[in-house]
Design an enzyme around this catalytic site. Structure first.
Site, PDB file in Angstrom:
ATOM      1  N   GLY A 125      21.332  -4.634   9.439  1.00 24.28           N
ATOM      2  CA  GLY A 125      20.685  -4.363   8.285  1.00 24.28           C
ATOM      3  C   GLY A 125      19.255  -4.863   8.001  1.00 24.28           C
ATOM      4  N   PRO A 166      22.714  -6.491  14.582  1.00 18.95           N
ATOM      5  CA  PRO A 166      21.223  -6.442  14.234  1.00 18.95           C
ATOM      6  C   PRO A 166      20.573  -5.485  15.236  1.00 18.95           C
ATOM      7  CG  PRO A 166      21.308  -8.474  15.218  1.00 18.95           C
ATOM      8  CD  PRO A 166      22.841  -7.983  15.026  1.00 18.95           C
ATOM      9  N   ARG A 183      17.193  -3.017  14.185  1.00 24.57           N
ATOM     10  CA  ARG A 183      15.992  -2.699  13.717  1.00 24.57           C
ATOM     11  C   ARG A 183      15.370  -4.264  13.896  1.00 24.57           C
ATOM     12  NH1 ARG A 183      14.006   1.054  10.054  1.00 24.57           N
ATOM     13  NH2 ARG A 183      15.987   0.984   9.275  1.00 24.57           N
ATOM     14  N   ARG A 200      10.640   9.126  11.738  1.00 19.79           N
ATOM     15  CA  ARG A 200      10.705   8.392  10.840  1.00 19.79           C
ATOM     16  C   ARG A 200       9.976   8.811   9.366  1.00 19.79           C
ATOM     17  NH1 ARG A 200      10.480   3.810   9.814  1.00 19.79           N
ATOM     18  NH2 ARG A 200      12.684   3.314   8.756  1.00 19.79           N
ATOM     19  N   TYR A 229      12.480   9.921   6.533  1.00 16.89           N
ATOM     20  CA  TYR A 229      12.382   9.030   5.579  1.00 16.89           C
ATOM     21  C   TYR A 229      11.245   9.026   4.753  1.00 16.89           C
ATOM     22  CZ  TYR A 229      16.026   8.159   8.996  1.00 16.89           C
ATOM     23  OH  TYR A 229      16.850   7.944  10.047  1.00 16.89           O
ATOM     24  N   CYS A 233       4.715  22.460  14.854  1.00 15.65           N
ATOM     25  CA  CYS A 233       4.466  23.645  13.855  1.00 15.65           C
ATOM     26  C   CYS A 233       5.472  23.321  12.647  1.00 15.65           C
ATOM     27  CB  CYS A 233       4.747  24.734  14.594  1.00 15.65           C
ATOM     28  SG  CYS A 233       3.602  25.104  15.688  1.00 15.65           S
ATOM     29  N   TYR A 263      14.522   3.055  16.249  1.00 13.25           N
ATOM     30  CA  TYR A 263      14.629   4.215  15.644  1.00 13.25           C
ATOM     31  C   TYR A 263      13.443   5.153  15.743  1.00 13.25           C
ATOM     32  CZ  TYR A 263      18.580   1.648  13.614  1.00 13.25           C
ATOM     33  OH  TYR A 263      19.612   1.004  13.470  1.00 13.25           O
TER      34      TYR A 263
END
Ligand code: LLP
Length: 421
Positions: free
Chosen positions: A242, A280, A282, A318, A322, A349, A377
């Site tokens: 995280g 871990p 990211r 991403r 998000y 598109c 990611y």
């Protein structure tokens, strides 16, 4: 703003370690993911320093980037792996990870996945519900085995991150609610097919403050105390992953300053002798990768200027998913030209197919851009939408660049299909 580690401007041109990104784009085409081995190992080393002198296991959460060469790099540097599917298990084994250094997370493991993982001899199942405990017990007993389990608890702390990537709140689907933890442990301890070995939590992703971790640690240790009063002893405590990275001036705590603070809490409560595990993702690979893309067209407009590039939401999901921010830098700066403000968009598109909004750039068709912080990611969430082949990948080590994945062809994409006769 400073560039991520190992990314430098040399003679006006962006390099990753000692390799020219322009050269890589020429040799391999675009879109192209490029990773720095040194950047990855540097991020990992911060965790290793933070946990030095402790019995610990860093299980890299391979969902962040599951390319085999990346897994091999991290496994060779001492990592175990955190997996969430049968597919990830096969990748983990193919990358040479010792099975006992694999933990299996996720809310929806199937019986077949459990069987395969037990057969392989993985280290631990992180179980997320009572129903899953019962199925795992049954599967293990049917194989004459005992499954090592840890129960994922939901500590109900706010990780203060994007709601889609916050996982430690009451309303999330993850983990066992605080109030049900004790009964669940008692139940697990009574199952002949299970061996209770740990406790785990994971409160969210892209966390940029220390406070949620410190709170979660307190709450988990309260639970450990209550569980052990019951007579069980937990061999390991797994605090998940995280920790955030710097996408756009974010200032997450460094792993080697955060962990001594967390370990001090552990010691103060008398649990300093337990094995500490973390997952871990990211923070290990995020800033160790860039995605190179070529500008196809400039499309100035009355209200907005669009920069159409050859990477899209299928390569870099991403922003679309998000509204995430990724820095976008020209690979070769045009020093003497007046920049304009552009929305950087892909060829897919969909209006949601954007990589960056209102970016100030001096660029022309044919120029190369680097989308930064693209190691986590991105490739692992890439899709074939619009029948776009997934990008190629290159791993850089000093002055050496190694191709680690070739570009996916239309034939690769159609390989599994069975056209009608
Ligand atoms: N352990 C568990 C149980 C997890 O669910 C996750 C991530 C991790 C470890 C690794 O978390 P990290 O250190 O990478 O934050 N696709 C989203 C992120 C989803 C994270 C899901 N769980 C994004 O692109 O922001």
């Amino acid at each position: 703003m400073p560039l991520p580690a190992h990314l430098t401007h040399r003679h006006g041109e962006l390099h990753f370690e000692d390799v020219s990104l322009e050269r890589l784009a020429r040799e391999h085409g675009t879109p192209l993911f490029v990773y720095s081995r040194a950047a990855m190992l540097q991020s990992l080393a911060a965790y290793q320093r933070g946990l030095a002198g402790r019995s610990h296991l860093i299980c890299y959460a391979m969902k962040a980037n599951s390319s085999l060469a990346i897994l091999q790099t991290l496994v060779n540097a001492g990592c175990g792996l955190d997996i969430v599917s049968g597919g990830e298990l096969e990748r983990a084994l193919a990358a040479g990870c010792a099975p006992e250094r694999i933990v299996f997370s996720g809310v929806g493991k199937t019986r077949a996945e459990m069987r395969r993982a037990l057969d392989a001899g993985i280290g631990c199942f992180n179980v997320e519900s009572r129903g899953e405990l019962d199925v795992l017990d049954e599967v293990a007993r049917s194989m004459g085995r005992r499954a090592r389990v840890s129960i994922r608890v939901n500590p109900d702390v706010d990780a203060k991150t994007h709601p889609y990537i916050s996982t430690g709140l009451k309303d999330n689907k993850f983990g066992i609610a605080h109030g049900e933890v004790l009964l669940t442990y008692r139940h697990a301890a009574a199952c002949a097919g299970l061996e209770v070995v740990g406790i785990d939590c994971h409160i969210g992703s892209q966390i940029t403050e220390a406070a949620p971790y410190l709170d979660a640690m307190d709450r988990v240790l309260d639970l450990v105390a209550a569980i052990e009063v019951d007579g069980l002893r937990l061999h390991h405590l797994d605090f998940g992953g995280g920790l955030g990275i710097d996408y756009n001036g974010d200032t997450p705590p460094a792993a080697d300053t955060l962990w001594p603070r967390l370990l001090a809490k552990l010691d103060a409560r008398g649990y300093g002798d337990r094995t500490v595990m973390i997952e871990p993702g990211r923070s290990i690979v995020g800033n160790a990768g860039v995605c190179l893309t070529e500008v196809l067209y400039t499309k100035p407009g009355e209200h907005k200027n669009f920069l159409i590039v050859d990477a899209a939401m299928n390569d870099l999901p991403r922003p679309a998913m998000y509204e995430a921010y990724h820095r976008i830098e020209p690979v070769r700066a045009r020093e003497n030209e007046r920049p304009a403000v552009w929305d950087v968009v892909g060829p897919v598109c969909e209006s949601g197919d954007w990589l960056g909004r209102e970016r100030t750039l001096a660029v022309h068709p044919g120029d190369l851009l680097a989308v930064l912080s693209a190691g986590a990611y991105c490739m692992s969430m890439a899709s074939n939408y619009n029948t776009r082949g997934r990008a190629a990948e290159v791993l850089v080590d000093g002055a050496r660049a190694t191709s680690i994945r070739r570009r996916e062809s239309p034939a690769d994409q159609m390989r599994l299909e069975m056209p009608l006769a």
